[in-house]
Design a protein around this motif. Structure first.
Motif, PDB file in Angstrom:
ATOM      1  N   ASP A 111     -24.251  36.047   0.875  1.00 43.80           N
ATOM      2  CA  ASP A 111     -25.434  36.623   1.474  1.00 43.80           C
ATOM      3  C   ASP A 111     -25.089  37.918   2.183  1.00 43.80           C
ATOM      4  OD1 ASP A 111     -23.837  35.359   3.211  1.00 43.80           O
ATOM      5  OD2 ASP A 111     -25.386  34.384   4.355  1.00 43.80           O
ATOM      6  N   GLY A 112     -26.127  38.516   2.721  1.00 48.80           N
ATOM      7  CA  GLY A 112     -25.942  39.816   3.351  1.00 48.80           C
ATOM      8  C   GLY A 112     -25.054  39.773   4.567  1.00 48.80           C
ATOM      9  N   GLU A 113     -24.947  38.607   5.182  1.00 51.91           N
ATOM     10  CA  GLU A 113     -24.122  38.492   6.391  1.00 51.91           C
ATOM     11  C   GLU A 113     -22.686  38.856   6.092  1.00 51.91           C
ATOM     12  OE1 GLU A 113     -27.425  37.791   8.031  1.00 51.91           O
ATOM     13  OE2 GLU A 113     -25.626  37.798   9.258  1.00 51.91           O
ATOM     14  N   LEU A 114     -22.236  38.476   4.897  1.00 52.70           N
ATOM     15  CA  LEU A 114     -20.845  38.716   4.558  1.00 52.70           C
ATOM     16  C   LEU A 114     -20.547  40.209   4.551  1.00 52.70           C
ATOM     17  CD1 LEU A 114     -18.132  37.637   3.507  1.00 52.70           C
ATOM     18  CD2 LEU A 114     -19.045  37.826   1.216  1.00 52.70           C
ATOM     19  N   VAL A 115     -21.504  40.980   3.994  1.00 55.37           N
ATOM     20  CA  VAL A 115     -21.265  42.419   3.895  1.00 55.37           C
ATOM     21  C   VAL A 115     -21.133  43.033   5.277  1.00 55.37           C
ATOM     22  CG1 VAL A 115     -22.176  44.556   2.951  1.00 55.37           C
ATOM     23  CG2 VAL A 115     -22.607  42.433   1.779  1.00 55.37           C
ATOM     24  N   GLU A 116     -21.926  42.501   6.204  1.00 60.46           N
ATOM     25  CA  GLU A 116     -21.910  43.068   7.550  1.00 60.46           C
ATOM     26  C   GLU A 116     -20.610  42.774   8.262  1.00 60.46           C
ATOM     27  OE1 GLU A 116     -25.261  43.090  10.956  1.00 60.46           O
ATOM     28  OE2 GLU A 116     -25.705  41.920   9.164  1.00 60.46           O
ATOM     29  N   THR A 117     -20.109  41.545   8.079  1.00 61.12           N
ATOM     30  CA  THR A 117     -19.011  41.100   8.931  1.00 61.12           C
ATOM     31  C   THR A 117     -17.647  41.186   8.259  1.00 61.12           C
ATOM     32  OG1 THR A 117     -19.438  38.883   8.145  1.00 61.12           O
ATOM     33  CG2 THR A 117     -20.475  39.528  10.214  1.00 61.12           C
ATOM     34  N   MET A 118     -17.592  41.543   7.005  1.00 59.23           N
ATOM     35  CA  MET A 118     -16.282  41.456   6.353  1.00 59.23           C
ATOM     36  C   MET A 118     -15.375  42.585   6.798  1.00 59.23           C
ATOM     37  SD  MET A 118     -17.236  42.578   2.521  1.00 59.23           S
ATOM     38  CE  MET A 118     -17.933  44.158   2.145  1.00 59.23           C
ATOM     39  N   LYS A 119     -14.117  42.269   6.854  1.00 63.31           N
ATOM     40  CA  LYS A 119     -13.119  43.254   7.292  1.00 63.31           C
ATOM     41  C   LYS A 119     -12.323  43.707   6.074  1.00 63.31           C
ATOM     42  CE  LYS A 119     -13.305  42.870  11.958  1.00 63.31           C
ATOM     43  NZ  LYS A 119     -14.747  42.963  11.750  1.00 63.31           N
ATOM     44  N   PRO A 120     -12.163  44.990   5.903  1.00 61.53           N
ATOM     45  CA  PRO A 120     -11.386  45.434   4.740  1.00 61.53           C
ATOM     46  C   PRO A 120      -9.914  45.065   4.874  1.00 61.53           C
ATOM     47  CG  PRO A 120     -12.137  47.304   6.064  1.00 61.53           C
ATOM     48  CD  PRO A 120     -12.730  46.099   6.660  1.00 61.53           C
ATOM     49  N   VAL A 121      -9.361  44.659   3.736  1.00 63.21           N
ATOM     50  CA  VAL A 121      -7.951  44.291   3.683  1.00 63.21           C
ATOM     51  C   VAL A 121      -7.191  45.530   3.262  1.00 63.21           C
ATOM     52  CG1 VAL A 121      -6.302  42.742   2.598  1.00 63.21           C
ATOM     53  CG2 VAL A 121      -8.636  41.981   2.997  1.00 63.21           C
ATOM     54  N   LYS A 122      -6.699  46.271   4.226  1.00 62.53           N
ATOM     55  CA  LYS A 122      -6.258  47.640   3.950  1.00 62.53           C
ATOM     56  C   LYS A 122      -5.008  47.704   3.081  1.00 62.53           C
ATOM     57  CE  LYS A 122      -8.991  50.280   6.620  1.00 62.53           C
ATOM     58  NZ  LYS A 122      -9.954  51.096   5.948  1.00 62.53           N
ATOM     59  N   ASP A 123      -4.209  46.637   3.060  1.00 63.22           N
ATOM     60  CA  ASP A 123      -2.933  46.788   2.363  1.00 63.22           C
ATOM     61  C   ASP A 123      -2.996  46.361   0.912  1.00 63.22           C
ATOM     62  OD1 ASP A 123      -1.504  43.776   3.863  1.00 63.22           O
ATOM     63  OD2 ASP A 123      -3.452  44.229   2.980  1.00 63.22           O
ATOM     64  N   ARG A 124      -4.182  46.012   0.439  1.00 60.05           N
ATOM     65  CA  ARG A 124      -4.279  45.580  -0.958  1.00 60.05           C
ATOM     66  C   ARG A 124      -5.161  46.577  -1.674  1.00 60.05           C
ATOM     67  NH1 ARG A 124      -4.509  40.388  -3.703  1.00 60.05           N
ATOM     68  NH2 ARG A 124      -4.140  41.008  -5.861  1.00 60.05           N
ATOM     69  N   GLU A 155     -14.371  46.390   1.393  1.00 58.46           N
ATOM     70  CA  GLU A 155     -14.945  47.707   1.673  1.00 58.46           C
ATOM     71  C   GLU A 155     -15.949  48.027   0.580  1.00 58.46           C
ATOM     72  OE1 GLU A 155     -12.439  51.074   3.738  1.00 58.46           O
ATOM     73  OE2 GLU A 155     -12.377  51.242   1.566  1.00 58.46           O
ATOM     74  N   THR A 156     -17.132  48.509   0.998  1.00 59.65           N
ATOM     75  CA  THR A 156     -18.138  48.821  -0.013  1.00 59.65           C
ATOM     76  C   THR A 156     -17.804  50.164  -0.654  1.00 59.65           C
ATOM     77  OG1 THR A 156     -19.480  49.778   1.739  1.00 59.65           O
ATOM     78  CG2 THR A 156     -19.978  47.525   1.089  1.00 59.65           C
ATOM     79  N   ALA A 157     -18.103  50.273  -1.932  1.00 57.07           N
ATOM     80  CA  ALA A 157     -17.740  51.481  -2.677  1.00 57.07           C
ATOM     81  C   ALA A 157     -18.891  51.912  -3.567  1.00 57.07           C
ATOM     82  CB  ALA A 157     -16.499  51.219  -3.526  1.00 57.07           C
ATOM     83  N   LEU A 158     -18.920  53.174  -3.850  1.00 55.43           N
ATOM     84  CA  LEU A 158     -19.979  53.756  -4.669  1.00 55.43           C
ATOM     85  C   LEU A 158     -19.350  54.382  -5.895  1.00 55.43           C
ATOM     86  CD1 LEU A 158     -23.040  54.398  -4.568  1.00 55.43           C
ATOM     87  CD2 LEU A 158     -22.476  56.490  -3.383  1.00 55.43           C
ATOM     88  N   ALA A 159     -20.000  54.201  -7.045  1.00 56.59           N
ATOM     89  CA  ALA A 159     -19.500  54.813  -8.281  1.00 56.59           C
ATOM     90  C   ALA A 159     -20.696  55.274  -9.088  1.00 56.59           C
ATOM     91  CB  ALA A 159     -18.678  53.805  -9.083  1.00 56.59           C
TER      92      ALA A 159
ATOM     93  N   LYS B  75     -25.685  46.706   7.393  1.00 55.59           N
ATOM     94  CA  LYS B  75     -25.802  45.666   6.361  1.00 55.59           C
ATOM     95  C   LYS B  75     -25.186  46.118   5.048  1.00 55.59           C
ATOM     96  CE  LYS B  75     -28.979  42.296   7.577  1.00 55.59           C
ATOM     97  NZ  LYS B  75     -29.793  42.684   8.731  1.00 55.59           N
ATOM     98  N   LEU B  76     -24.929  47.405   4.899  1.00 56.73           N
ATOM     99  CA  LEU B  76     -24.340  47.895   3.655  1.00 56.73           C
ATOM    100  C   LEU B  76     -22.851  48.119   3.822  1.00 56.73           C
ATOM    101  CD1 LEU B  76     -27.170  50.358   2.746  1.00 56.73           C
ATOM    102  CD2 LEU B  76     -26.714  48.162   1.720  1.00 56.73           C
ATOM    103  N   GLY B  77     -22.296  47.605   4.889  1.00 58.52           N
ATOM    104  CA  GLY B  77     -20.849  47.678   5.054  1.00 58.52           C
ATOM    105  C   GLY B  77     -20.374  48.945   5.721  1.00 58.52           C
ATOM    106  N   PHE B  78     -21.281  49.683   6.360  1.00 60.40           N
ATOM    107  CA  PHE B  78     -20.842  50.924   7.017  1.00 60.40           C
ATOM    108  C   PHE B  78     -20.759  50.753   8.527  1.00 60.40           C
ATOM    109  CE2 PHE B  78     -20.531  53.428   3.427  1.00 60.40           C
ATOM    110  CZ  PHE B  78     -21.612  53.225   2.595  1.00 60.40           C
ATOM    111  N   LYS B  79     -20.488  49.545   8.954  1.00 64.05           N
ATOM    112  CA  LYS B  79     -20.499  49.261  10.389  1.00 64.05           C
ATOM    113  C   LYS B  79     -19.455  50.101  11.105  1.00 64.05           C
ATOM    114  CE  LYS B  79     -20.433  45.275  13.332  1.00 64.05           C
ATOM    115  NZ  LYS B  79     -19.545  44.169  13.462  1.00 64.05           N
ATOM    116  N   ASP B  80     -18.270  50.219  10.499  1.00 61.25           N
ATOM    117  CA  ASP B  80     -17.211  50.970  11.175  1.00 61.25           C
ATOM    118  C   ASP B  80     -17.585  52.439  11.316  1.00 61.25           C
ATOM    119  OD1 ASP B  80     -15.094  51.449   8.275  1.00 61.25           O
ATOM    120  OD2 ASP B  80     -17.226  51.011   8.441  1.00 61.25           O
ATOM    121  N   LEU B  81     -18.315  52.957  10.346  1.00 66.15           N
ATOM    122  CA  LEU B  81     -18.705  54.366  10.444  1.00 66.15           C
ATOM    123  C   LEU B  81     -19.776  54.568  11.506  1.00 66.15           C
ATOM    124  CD1 LEU B  81     -18.864  55.447   6.714  1.00 66.15           C
ATOM    125  CD2 LEU B  81     -17.112  55.934   8.393  1.00 66.15           C
TER     126      LEU B  81
END
Lengths: 252, 94
Positions: A111-124, A155-159, B75-81
């Motif tokens: 759900d959307g909660e995950l996107v808000e709270t997830m922490k990027p795993v910087k070393d992978r 981390e969210t990404a755009l392509a 909500k789109l993952g830009f919280k840190d920004l």
């Protein structure tokens, strides 16, 4: 052949029984004649207390009948239970797959909660490569605008993809995607893209098509994904006829 | 796409996107933002982490032009920004 065999057996049994009876009486009469004893009575009532003996066998038979009945009931219940289980196994298996995420099915709880709270795993760092295909009958020029992009899970990404309609007629396309390697597909989540809905391109029109996605941070903790450092996202466009709708995949 | 007739193997089951499909940008309203993003990518060796600000700007452009459902960027993952400019503001105002 079996039938004649059965008949013969039956007849043989009867014959033997008849013979036995005759013999008994025959013996009795002959022996009584010889010895002058009244043995016929004894032979007629084979054992003492014939009536109670008959009752005992009757009880035994009743008992057996009762036991047979209960056994049959249990067996019938088990049979019905098995049939019910086969019907129930379909939704049960579906629930199990959703809970464990086997075979790349959608894990319940995305759900959307995950996107808000997830922490990027910087070393992978994972390299995502892009591939674009069209069906032979679709005349669009469809290609990705970047060959690869380096992302980290969480981390969210755009392509971007680009599509151009070189014909002079409006064309409606509809697309689907696939992920290689197969098992990584369950961690690849698209927030928004351009797939599964009809996209209409006017004549000689060129548009940018974005894909907004992220890789689930749990990707880093999956031992099966330890050797995966490259994922390929592949889109394929098909021509859509007017009014046709692709059924949304999955169980929703 | 795998060839047909793979009955025994597991088939890939594509999932619909969480927030549905992007409407097409027929008029190229956000093309400049896209160009900025692509330039940033090619400058930084296609590293997404360094170009997140540009992607945030592109999505904001889409939201303004009704090409995307308006949503708070957290909500789109830009919280840190979002946290960074707030922290800077706090530092600026004593």
């Amino acid at each position: 052949m079996l039938l004649s065999f059965a008949i013969r057996k039956c007849c043989a049994k009867h014959c033997v029984q008849l013979a036995k009876n005759l013999n008994v009486r025959g013996l009795a009469t002959s022996s009584s004649q010889l010895f002058g004893r009244r043995t016929s009575q004894r032979f007629v009532n084979q054992t003492r207390g014939a009536k109670t003996n008959r009752k005992k066998t009757q009880n035994q038979e009743d008992d057996w009948k009762q036991r047979n009945k209960t056994a049959l009931t249990y067996i019938a219940a088990a049979g019905v239970g098995m049939i019910g289980l086969t019907y129930a196994s379909v939704p049960l298996y579906r629930l199990y797959c959703q809970a464990t995420g086997l075979g790349g099915t959608a894990i319940a709880g995305h759900d959307g909660e995950l996107v808000e709270t997830m922490k990027p795993v910087k070393d992978r760092v994972i390299k995502v490569t892009f591939n674009a295909d069209t069906h032979a009958s679709l005349q669009w020029n469809f290609r990705p605008q970047q060959s690869e992009i380096y992302v980290v899970p969480g981390e969210t990404a755009l392509a971007f993809y680009k599509a151009r309609n070189p014909t002079d007629k409006p064309v409606i396309g509809i697309s689907t995607y696939s992920i290689v390697p197969f098992d990584a597909g369950q961690y690849f989540n698209k927030i928004q893209c351009f797939c599964f809905e009809e996209q209409r391109l006017n004549p000689y029109e060129e548009v940018d098509m974005p894909v907004f996605f992220y890789i689930d941070p749990e990707f880093d903790e999956d031992p099966r994904m330890a050797w995966v450092d490259s994922i390929t996202l592949s889109y394929t466009f098909f021509e859509a006829k007017d009014g046709q709708k692709l059924p949304l995949p999955g169980y929703s | 796409m795998s060839t047909a007739m793979n009955f025994g193997n597991k088939t890939f089951k594509p999932r619909p996107p969480d927030k549905g499909s992007f409407p097409l940008d027929h008029f190229g309203d956000c093309k400049s933002f896209k160009e900025k993003f692509m330039r940033c990518l090619s400058d930084n060796n296609f590293d997404n982490s360094l170009c997140r600000i540009q992607s945030k700007e592109y999505l904001e452009c889409r939201m303004e032009r009704q090409l995307m459902a308006k949503e708070p960027l957290e909500k789109l993952g830009f919280k840190d920004l979002m946290d960074q400019p707030q922290a800077q503001n706090k530092e600026a105002n004593p």
